[in-house]
Scaffold this active site. Structure first.
Site, PDB file in Angstrom:
ATOM      1  N   ASP A  12      46.465  33.641  41.005  1.00 29.07           N
ATOM      2  CA  ASP A  12      45.232  33.197  40.316  1.00 29.07           C
ATOM      3  C   ASP A  12      45.435  32.531  38.950  1.00 29.07           C
ATOM      4  O   ASP A  12      44.689  32.829  37.992  1.00 29.07           O
ATOM      5  CB  ASP A  12      44.264  34.386  40.160  1.00 29.07           C
ATOM      6  CG  ASP A  12      43.809  34.982  41.491  1.00 29.07           C
ATOM      7  OD1 ASP A  12      44.225  34.487  42.543  1.00 29.07           O
ATOM      8  OD2 ASP A  12      43.030  35.958  41.459  1.00 29.07           O
ATOM      9  N   LYS A 110      41.293  33.605  48.456  1.00 25.73           N
ATOM     10  CA  LYS A 110      40.735  34.950  48.704  1.00 25.73           C
ATOM     11  C   LYS A 110      39.426  35.093  47.956  1.00 25.73           C
ATOM     12  O   LYS A 110      39.155  34.353  47.012  1.00 25.73           O
ATOM     13  CB  LYS A 110      41.733  36.023  48.246  1.00 25.73           C
ATOM     14  CG  LYS A 110      42.023  35.934  46.754  1.00 25.73           C
ATOM     15  CD  LYS A 110      42.998  36.966  46.298  1.00 25.73           C
ATOM     16  CE  LYS A 110      43.278  36.826  44.819  1.00 25.73           C
ATOM     17  NZ  LYS A 110      42.107  37.040  43.949  1.00 25.73           N
ATOM     18  N   CYS A 155      43.970  41.458  39.701  1.00 24.17           N
ATOM     19  CA  CYS A 155      44.539  40.907  40.933  1.00 24.17           C
ATOM     20  C   CYS A 155      46.044  41.125  41.064  1.00 24.17           C
ATOM     21  O   CYS A 155      46.534  41.353  42.173  1.00 24.17           O
ATOM     22  CB  CYS A 155      44.137  39.447  41.080  1.00 24.17           C
ATOM     23  SG  CYS A 155      42.353  39.303  41.401  1.00 24.17           S
TER      24      CYS A 155
HETATM   25  C1  VGL Z   1      40.297  38.525  38.941  1.00 17.33           C
HETATM   26  C2  VGL Z   1      38.392  39.543  38.156  1.00 17.33           C
HETATM   27  C3  VGL Z   1      37.625  38.878  39.082  1.00 17.33           C
HETATM   28  C4  VGL Z   1      41.775  38.341  38.820  1.00 17.33           C
HETATM   29  C5  VGL Z   1      39.547  37.855  39.886  1.00 17.33           C
HETATM   30  O1  VGL Z   1      42.291  37.305  39.275  1.00 17.33           O
HETATM   31  O2  VGL Z   1      42.438  39.260  38.274  1.00 17.33           O
HETATM   32  N1  VGL Z   1      39.711  39.380  38.088  1.00 17.33           N
HETATM   33  N2  VGL Z   1      38.208  38.037  39.943  1.00 17.33           N
END
Ligand code: VGL
Ligand code: ZN
Length: 203
Positions: A12, A110, A155
């Site tokens: 991410d 995802k 994540c």
């Molecule tokens: C994430 C919060 C919401 C992350 C993704 O990538 O850690 N955190 N969505």
């Protein structure tokens, strides 16, 4: 060079998790040059993207009267509510422009089911719905994973714990991770990763 069965999993590294984004992780962009230097050391490289529909149920905006960072009860358990982020097809969902995704063999998206959030790159937050990553890694003979990216306490944490439970040898390199750190969530995440047998380096 890591062994042939060792993959780098980059979680991410997207604009919305970097300074100026919708859910900025402090110094999130600092991981980009570190990850770019690591890519050449691994034969397999996988990038994930948080990839939500615009009305995703992890967004506070989908729950009238709720504010970001409050927790609600979902059918699968407690869920932190977030600012709208990483909406499919938006600039915020794009990878950081300096991240070198060219050597990636797999880009895995995802969190695309409206009803379920997915912190982990393996299982959604109901802990049952699979993303398909385990099958891809098994078919490529991967036994070890180094996990980096954003955010350490969400994540990266959930991906690392799931990977260890699935039997991979897991390293999290904190030089290439940054955390959101909500109410001590970073220390809790570190403890949970260690308890699951994840090796933490560079912290
Ligand atoms: C994430 C919060 C919401 C992350 C993704 O990538 O850690 N955190 N969505
Ligand atoms: Zn998300």
């Amino acid at each position: 060079m890591a062994h042939h069965d060792h993959a780098l999993l980059v979680i991410d590294v997207q604009n919305d998790f970097c300074p100026g984004g919708a859910l900025p992780v402090p110094e999130g962009d600092a991981v980009v040059p570190v990850i770019n230097r690591m890519l050449g050391e691994f034969p397999l490289r996988i990038f994930t993207q948080d990839w939500h529909p615009k009305d995703h149920l992890s967004f506070a905006s989908a729950h009238p009267g709720k504010q970001p960072f409050e927790t609600v009860e979902m059918p699968y358990g407690p869920q932190v509510l977030w600012p709208d982020h990483c909406v499919q097809g938006t600039e915020g969902a794009d990878f950081h422009p300096d991240l070198d995704t060219t050597p990636g063999q797999l880009i895995l998206r995802k969190g695309w089911r409206r009803e379920i959030d997915s912190y982990s790159a393996f299982f959604e937050n109901d802990r049952q719905t699979v993303t398909g990553l385990h099958g891809w890694l098994q078919e490529h003979g991967v036994k070890a994973l180094t996990i980096v990216g954003l955010a350490t306490d969400f994540c990266v944490h959930y991906s690392a714990v799931d990977a260890a439970r699935l039997g991979y040898e897991v390293t999290v390199d904190e030089r290439a991770c940054r955390a959101i750190d909500l109410d001590g969530s970073l220390e809790k995440a570190r403890a949970a990763m260690r308890a699951a047998g994840v090796r933490l380096v560079g912290g």
